[in-house]
Design an enzyme around this catalytic site. Sequence first.
Site, PDB file in Angstrom:
ATOM      1  N   LYS A 112       0.841  -1.210   0.000  1.00  0.00           N
ATOM      2  CA  LYS A 112       0.000   0.000   0.000  1.00  0.00           C
ATOM      3  C   LYS A 112       0.869   1.250   0.000  1.00  0.00           C
ATOM      4  CE  LYS A 112      -4.374  -1.744   1.633  1.00  0.00           C
ATOM      5  NZ  LYS A 112      -5.345  -1.874   2.702  1.00  0.00           N
ATOM      6  N   LYS A 238      -7.445  -6.681 -12.729  1.00  0.00           N
ATOM      7  CA  LYS A 238      -8.634  -7.010 -11.949  1.00  0.00           C
ATOM      8  C   LYS A 238      -9.765  -6.006 -12.213  1.00  0.00           C
ATOM      9  CE  LYS A 238      -8.721  -8.433  -7.393  1.00  0.00           C
ATOM     10  NZ  LYS A 238      -8.177  -8.706  -6.052  1.00  0.00           N
ATOM     11  N   LYS A 241     -13.195  -0.700  -9.070  1.00  0.00           N
ATOM     12  CA  LYS A 241     -14.024   0.510  -9.058  1.00  0.00           C
ATOM     13  C   LYS A 241     -13.216   1.728  -9.455  1.00  0.00           C
ATOM     14  CE  LYS A 241     -12.816   2.593  -4.968  1.00  0.00           C
ATOM     15  NZ  LYS A 241     -13.038   3.788  -4.201  1.00  0.00           N
TER      16      LYS A 241
END
Length: 376
Positions: A112, A238, A241
């Site tokens: 991250k 993938k 959103k």
Amino acid sequence: MKKRIFSGMQPTGQLHLGNYLGALRNWVKLQKDYECFYGVMDLHAITLPQDPKTLARNTRETAAAFYAAGIDPSQCAVYPQSAVLEHTYLQWLLANHTPLGWLNRMTQFKEKSAGIHKSFIKNIKPISDLSGEEKERINQKIQELEPFMKIVVDGGSIIDVEANLGLFAYPVLMAADILIYKATHVPVGEDQKQHLELSRDVAGAFNRHYGVEYFPIPEPQILGEAARVMSLRDGTKKMSKSDESDYSRINLTDDADAIKKKFQKAKTDPLPCPSAVEEFKQRPEIENLFTIYAALADKSAKDVVAEFSGKQLSAFKNALADLAIARLEPITKRMRELMQDEAEIDRLINKSLERARALAAKHLAEVKDIIGLWRG
Ligand code: TRP
């Protein structure tokens, strides 16, 4: 012991077919045989910057998706993580059984931070050398992120981004989410397996230190083939959103027209339908569409390939669109209804919240007794 499931999903908003086929559909199946607790993990979400209004909306939207997918709030508990205070209390208690080395081995907090670093560094140049527009974008990002993490600057360039304690301790909160209900089984995707492993280790360390068998060691629940759903525009990415193109995904709020159009426009190659699953390796977009079809039809990809072998892709795409509409329309319709009716979502949440609170409070009281903490 009765089998008990805990799982959770972060409130990212804009839920899509990947969330449904990868997680929600399995959660719905599990509710028949297990006592299930499903959380909307808003406390995990705030390890990265969130806009407060958007976070609240996304939390309701995620709960709405659980219900629309078929999770029954009179059978399962579905609620926002932040509504049950015992999660965070137990996190502190478990933190004392989590050596830093275990957390350091976790890959997600590093990924991250690295991802955030990468999003800065389209441009490795010193910030002062950037053009006006790029400079403004970077400065805005710094302003947003600086209260969250350390942005390491050297020679005027951003050379690293360091995680905060929340992001680092994220897996301990996850262990607490699971253990506060003494859950025995946890359905998780590949990306969360390492965190679940840590939960097992922490539960074991607590039990050993106090000489008890209090916490069950939670098992990963791997259900058949959880479909990995890829973008409709690029079979190697993938479904997400955050993809710029809405045509890359089927949203759980899309109506039948949108679903049809998106499947018809899905990227493919000029060849006809595959005649064997071995062709998937060279044809990622085809693999994705056939995997989606198989998941929606509850069949194996092999059987679906056999069914369409020798046919034109356009015929397959039409069949896929029809199947997707038949399976998804009740869900997307309910989802749109719920999104218009916040009070109804809140009513559904409140229906199971007390059950979750009561069990969490009972367990926390027991854990406090084991440790010797003041209970009044
Ligand atoms: N970290 C998980 C994710 O991002 C969400 C999550 C939080 C979770 N707590 C959990 C999943 C406990 C399973 C069990 O996907």
